[in-house]
Write a protein that holds these residues in place. Sequence first.
Motif, PDB file in Angstrom:
ATOM      1  N   GLY A 146       0.848  -1.443  -0.063  1.00 18.55           N
ATOM      2  CA  GLY A 146       0.085   0.098   0.086  1.00 18.55           C
ATOM      3  C   GLY A 146       0.812   1.331   0.207  1.00 18.55           C
ATOM      4  N   SER A 164       5.326  -7.792   2.640  1.00 23.71           N
ATOM      5  CA  SER A 164       4.115  -8.103   2.172  1.00 23.71           C
ATOM      6  C   SER A 164       4.063  -9.594   2.306  1.00 23.71           C
ATOM      7  N   GLU A 167       3.267 -10.266   5.855  1.00 21.60           N
ATOM      8  CA  GLU A 167       1.896  -9.838   6.457  1.00 21.60           C
ATOM      9  C   GLU A 167       0.733 -10.608   5.544  1.00 21.60           C
ATOM     10  N   SER A 168       0.839 -10.897   4.530  1.00 21.06           N
ATOM     11  CA  SER A 168       0.068 -11.776   3.896  1.00 21.06           C
ATOM     12  C   SER A 168      -0.060 -13.300   4.173  1.00 21.06           C
ATOM     13  N   ASP A 171      -2.884 -12.762   7.038  1.00 17.07           N
ATOM     14  CA  ASP A 171      -4.110 -12.375   6.631  1.00 17.07           C
ATOM     15  C   ASP A 171      -4.579 -12.858   5.308  1.00 17.07           C
ATOM     16  N   ASN A 195     -11.327  -8.597   6.188  1.00 13.50           N
ATOM     17  CA  ASN A 195      -9.876  -8.308   5.620  1.00 13.50           C
ATOM     18  C   ASN A 195      -9.972  -7.402   4.644  1.00 13.50           C
ATOM     19  N   THR A 196     -10.849  -7.459   3.715  1.00 13.00           N
ATOM     20  CA  THR A 196     -10.923  -6.622   2.448  1.00 13.00           C
ATOM     21  C   THR A 196     -11.538  -5.199   2.935  1.00 13.00           C
ATOM     22  N   ASP A 198     -10.824  -3.835   5.789  1.00 12.06           N
ATOM     23  CA  ASP A 198      -9.612  -3.077   6.516  1.00 12.06           C
ATOM     24  C   ASP A 198      -8.747  -2.904   5.740  1.00 12.06           C
ATOM     25  N   SER A 199      -8.527  -3.314   4.429  1.00 16.44           N
ATOM     26  CA  SER A 199      -7.511  -2.968   3.471  1.00 16.44           C
ATOM     27  C   SER A 199      -8.065  -1.849   2.618  1.00 16.44           C
ATOM     28  N   TYR A 203      -7.748   2.777   7.097  1.00 14.74           N
ATOM     29  CA  TYR A 203      -6.830   3.545   7.247  1.00 14.74           C
ATOM     30  C   TYR A 203      -7.047   4.686   8.226  1.00 14.74           C
ATOM     31  N   ASP A 219     -11.064  -6.300  12.090  1.00 11.55           N
ATOM     32  CA  ASP A 219      -9.841  -7.149  11.768  1.00 11.55           C
ATOM     33  C   ASP A 219      -8.746  -7.342  12.616  1.00 11.55           C
ATOM     34  N   SER A 264      -0.077  -6.653  13.565  1.00 15.88           N
ATOM     35  CA  SER A 264       0.940  -6.411  12.066  1.00 15.88           C
ATOM     36  C   SER A 264       2.378  -6.760  12.348  1.00 15.88           C
TER      37      SER A 264
END
Length: 339
Positions: A146, A164, A167-168, A171, A195-196, A198-199, A203, A219, A264
């Motif tokens: 992001g 990435s 983290e991925s 989640d 999760n979507t 939150d992404s 923010y 999340d 995180s």
Amino acid sequence: MTAYTAVSGSETVHFLILNSLILLCSFILDLIVGDPEWLPHPVRLIGKAINLLDRHLYRDTDENRTKFLKGLLLTLAITASTGLISTLLLYICFSINKYLGFALSIVMSTYCLAAHDLKKSALGVYEKIVSGDLPGARKAVGMIVGRDTGNLSEQGVIKAAIESVSESLSDGVIAPAFFIFLLGPIGGLVYKSVNTLDSMVGYKNDRYLYFGRASARLDDICNYIPSRLSALLVIISSPLVKCDFAHAVIIWKRDRLKHSSPNSAQTESAMAGALGIQLGGPASYFGKIVKKPYLGDIKHDIIAGDIKKACQVMYTASLLFVMLSLIISFVVYTCAFFI
């Protein structure tokens, strides 16, 4: 009523066994084919629904409390509709034929897992780096993170790719697999909707600080256990792919709570320790520098090969969770049989 709803009610043991077998099949299917771009993906549909409701609900002139309540409404609408639609589809398929229902369960669960595409994307960055195409590597890593990537150095690109993957792993693989094992494919898809959300709206900027707060908090709750489980699986996986087990433990214990989010830094700190590198640090988001803590120690400079190592850790940890789910369901079944 249906084969799936029957075991989900009174036969909890059979439900866990069914879920672990679905998870195994889904993991293998994801390993082989991933998510073909030409097929409609539930997460993309969820994303479109979030965008639509976002445009209709958000008003910049609203009071902060109103923004929060509208964001809560968005969260409830998306998660509830995801659960209802997936339940209805499974009910219809199981009513027609139990094998059709099982097949749909596997397909739905496969959509929840992102190990194949995560590895593909990360190795795409690796290939650009080793070929000397830094602008291409920046563009490639920009597809999976992001942050702003236009001015990243080579090491910055590599670091972003590894972060990435870390983290991925949590989640995008372990968390959905965790909910598939406990709650079936419906649980996996509902988690993906959280999760979507939150992404997309979670923010801490001017627009989403209040409007996205409910999504971000939900999340955090959903990822509390999976993020820690992911970190432990990274640690256990590290010696299996010739990474540093002891250092992974040390860095995870020291740095796992450094981020403002309770989850995180869990997997990232374990990955940093396993690879012997330093992750985190300041990053640019939407043109603004965000100060983030460093995770890990610099035992060696970051190199492109660390991306491949991170992918190996990611796949090993994912496989370990699938095996763990099978073992747990077998143990529970055995105990229930003798009791």
